[in-house]
Design an enzyme around this catalytic site. Structure first.
Site, mmCIF file in Angstrom:
data_model
loop_
_atom_site.group_PDB
_atom_site.id
_atom_site.type_symbol
_atom_site.label_atom_id
_atom_site.label_comp_id
_atom_site.label_asym_id
_atom_site.label_seq_id
_atom_site.Cartn_x
_atom_site.Cartn_y
_atom_site.Cartn_z
ATOM 1 N N SER A 50 -7.307 13.490 -8.747
ATOM 2 C CA SER A 50 -6.313 12.955 -7.685
ATOM 3 C C SER A 50 -6.983 13.472 -6.586
ATOM 4 O O SER A 50 -5.989 13.231 -5.899
ATOM 5 C CB SER A 50 -5.024 14.444 -7.909
ATOM 6 O OG SER A 50 -5.581 15.543 -8.107
ATOM 7 N N LYS A 111 -3.920 20.830 -4.567
ATOM 8 C CA LYS A 111 -4.412 20.179 -3.726
ATOM 9 C C LYS A 111 -3.850 20.287 -2.575
ATOM 10 O O LYS A 111 -4.020 21.457 -1.971
ATOM 11 C CB LYS A 111 -2.302 19.150 -3.900
ATOM 12 C CG LYS A 111 -1.802 19.255 -5.134
ATOM 13 C CD LYS A 111 -2.763 17.679 -5.857
ATOM 14 C CE LYS A 111 -2.309 17.396 -6.943
ATOM 15 N NZ LYS A 111 -2.694 16.345 -7.670
ATOM 16 N N SER A 202 -2.080 10.466 -7.816
ATOM 17 C CA SER A 202 -1.986 11.668 -7.426
ATOM 18 C C SER A 202 -0.145 12.819 -8.353
ATOM 19 O O SER A 202 0.409 11.770 -6.770
ATOM 20 C CB SER A 202 -2.303 12.867 -6.164
ATOM 21 O OG SER A 202 -2.260 14.007 -5.789
#
Length: 256
Positions: A50, A111, A202
């Site tokens: 991701s 992230k 993602s």
């Protein structure tokens, strides 16, 4: 007889003392390791794609625990030791951060910080918009990888420059996928909007039912640098594969 008894007792004492010193050394080593892992740096490995192209499957990195201060998710394994954050520091837009998934407060996710409290975030036609303004992205060379059959795969790659001037690379398979057109998200106070750099692959804050807004309290730390990297499919314990599968060019790279 007396001399022999005293000699035997002395030998036993040395043996007991040596064992006690070993136990003490191991105990101190565990405490130091626990302290470093809890308050300074913790290692993580990347199991998914991701965050490609910034992070690859098989990357191992250190996350700094002190960057954003400490919460129960940083130091207490999720135990309710205290609420909120102490010695807290707000993350900067563009940071790559590890956090506990709000849905279960247990799973570690990594992230990029895209939206700060009060921001409005939206993706339209694949282009990120923050507070109503399109974020600049510049097309660069394709990202090249290999599929499971060894065939070359090319994906469009961009340099995205966030408000404030921080730039990073993203990849986009297309600009009309399920996550390329979203509603406008207004980031609540004390929350963040997180997105992966592999924009079409993602699971992030664009999916409210799975991730959504991330509470500041759930931050674990900021990704700092890679210390190890193996080709996808190679496990860490497979030492015999390291010579061929170790990604030397990625070692000790800063995470940007």
């Amino acid at each position: 007889m007396t001399m022999n008894r005293e000699t035997a007792l002395t030998g036993k004492s040395k043996e007991t003392g040596g064992f006690a010193e070993t136990v003490k050394t191991v105990f101190y080593a565990v405490i130091i390791a626990f302290g470093v892992r809890t308050f300074a740096f913790e290692p993580f490995n990347i199991p998914s794609g991701s965050m490609i192209p910034t992070l690859l499957i098989g990357d191992y990195l250190f996350v700094s625990k002190f960057s954003y201060g400490y919460s129960k998710y940083t130091v207490g394994f999720g135990l309710p030791l205290f609420e909120g954050r102490i010695m807290g520091h707000a993350p900067e837009r563009g940071d790559v951060a590890v956090f506990k998934l709000p849905r279960d407060n247990k799973t570690d996710y990594i992230k990029r910080v895209i939206g700060l409290p009060g921001d409005t975030v939206q993706v339209t036609g694949g282009v990120l918009h923050i507070n109503g303004q399109p974020v600049k992205r510049e097309r660069i060379e394709d990202y090249v990888s290999r599929d499971a059959l060894g065939r070359e795969v090319r994906i469009a790659q961009f340099v995205e420059t966030l408000p404030g001037g921080r730039s990073h690379r993203i990849i986009e398979e297309s600009d009309n996928g399920p996550l390329d057109n979203t509603p406008a998200f207004k980031v609540p106070a004390n929350h963040l909007f997180m997105m992966g750099d592999n924009r079409d692959n993602s699971l992030d804050s664009r999916v409210p039912s799975q991730v959504g807004y991330v509470p500041m309290e759930n931050l674990v730390g900021r990704a700092e640098f890679l210390f190890f990297s193996l080709e996808d499919g190679t496990r860490f314990f497979e030492v015999w594969r390291w010579p061929a599968d170790l990604r030397f060019s990625r070692l000790f790279n800063a995470v940007k």
